[in-house]
Design a protein around this motif. Structure first.
Motif, PDB file in Angstrom:
ATOM      1  N   LYS A 296     -88.782  31.521  40.656  1.00  0.00           N
ATOM      2  CA  LYS A 296     -87.254  31.431  40.096  1.00  0.00           C
ATOM      3  C   LYS A 296     -86.101  30.700  41.204  1.00  0.00           C
ATOM      4  CE  LYS A 296     -87.097  35.435  37.737  1.00  0.00           C
ATOM      5  NZ  LYS A 296     -87.125  37.255  37.940  1.00  0.00           N
TER       6      LYS A 296
ATOM      7  N   PRO B 160     -85.257  22.466  32.743  1.00  0.00           N
ATOM      8  CA  PRO B 160     -86.008  21.834  33.854  1.00  0.00           C
ATOM      9  C   PRO B 160     -86.750  20.955  33.580  1.00  0.00           C
ATOM     10  CG  PRO B 160     -86.233  23.619  34.522  1.00  0.00           C
ATOM     11  CD  PRO B 160     -85.548  23.491  32.762  1.00  0.00           C
TER      12      PRO B 160
ATOM     13  N   VAL C 131     -89.389  24.200  29.376  1.00  0.00           N
ATOM     14  CA  VAL C 131     -88.937  23.078  30.431  1.00  0.00           C
ATOM     15  C   VAL C 131     -89.998  21.790  29.272  1.00  0.00           C
ATOM     16  CG1 VAL C 131     -91.878  23.171  30.565  1.00  0.00           C
ATOM     17  CG2 VAL C 131     -91.092  21.654  32.804  1.00  0.00           C
TER      18      VAL C 131
ATOM     19  N   ARG D 128     -87.469  27.234  40.132  1.00  0.00           N
ATOM     20  CA  ARG D 128     -85.917  26.954  39.080  1.00  0.00           C
ATOM     21  C   ARG D 128     -85.126  26.492  39.292  1.00  0.00           C
ATOM     22  NH1 ARG D 128     -87.447  27.197  33.828  1.00  0.00           N
ATOM     23  NH2 ARG D 128     -85.557  27.559  32.398  1.00  0.00           N
TER      24      ARG D 128
ATOM     25  N   VAL E 277     -92.364  26.099  37.810  1.00  0.00           N
ATOM     26  CA  VAL E 277     -91.329  25.654  37.625  1.00  0.00           C
ATOM     27  C   VAL E 277     -90.819  27.087  36.533  1.00  0.00           C
ATOM     28  CG1 VAL E 277     -89.893  25.385  35.679  1.00  0.00           C
ATOM     29  CG2 VAL E 277     -90.568  23.839  36.935  1.00  0.00           C
TER      30      VAL E 277
END
Length: 186
Positions: free
Chosen positions: A148, A109, A86, A151, A144
């Motif tokens: 799942k 992300p 992330v 995300r 995140v």
């Protein structure tokens, strides 16, 4: 190695609020274990003494697995995005924020404080944080990394957002805006 990599990319300067990142990372590790590292990538000499103060603060918080990587090459930056779980930025003052676009382009992300122009970069992807409280950022990172469905939805929205940031889309908007300004002038 199985560790979760929380990445920050940008100058290490006071407006980037690296101390808030450190507190968020400390909160994340306290709540969900030590299977994470914080990678701070960027020019360390933007403000004299700031990085030294950050490193002292890192030690005061008792944090391990915080890496001050300094300025890196383009190849090294690409490798960092490849291993990132992330991207997190809690900066209070940003323009477009290129690292957010880079994260989206590389499928990472992106989470950012909803301040300055961050919202204009991320749009409605779901990656904007309402405040810079350590718990808010830690909870968002955890979601995140563990949810799942969330995300996948975040990454799908980021992919859609990229379409509006493409050179063609930006060029068309700029042309339209300039045409309207020209017509108003006449």
């Amino acid at each position: 190695d199985g560790k979760k990599n929380i990445l920050f990319v940008g100058r290490l300067a006071p407006n980037k609020k690296i101390e808030d990142l450190l507190r968020a990372f400390a909160c994340y590790r306290a709540r969900w274990g030590e299977n994470a590292r914080l990678l701070l990538c960027g020019d360390e000499w933007a403000v004299e003494g700031y990085t030294a103060r950050l490193k002292a603060y890192t030690r005061a918080l008792g944090l391990e697995n915080v890496y001050y990587l300094g300025k890196v090459s383009q190849r090294e930056l690409a490798e960092l995005y490849d291993c990132a779980s992330v991207l997190l930025t809690l900066s209070e003052h940003e323009g477009f924020c290129v690292p957010l676009a880079e994260a989206m382009l590389t499928g990472v992300p992106a989470l950012a404080l909803d301040a300055a122009a961050m919202g204009e970069t991320l749009g409605d992807t779901g990656g904007l944080l309402p405040d810079s409280e350590p718990e808010t950022a830690a909870d968002a990172i955890h979601r995140v990394l563990t949810d799942k469905d969330f995300r996948a939805a975040l990454l799908a929205k980021q992919e859609e957002r990229l379409k509006t940031l493409s050179p063609e889309a930006v060029g068309a908007r700029a042309e339209q805006m300039l045409t309207e300004l020209w017509e108003k002038r006449l």
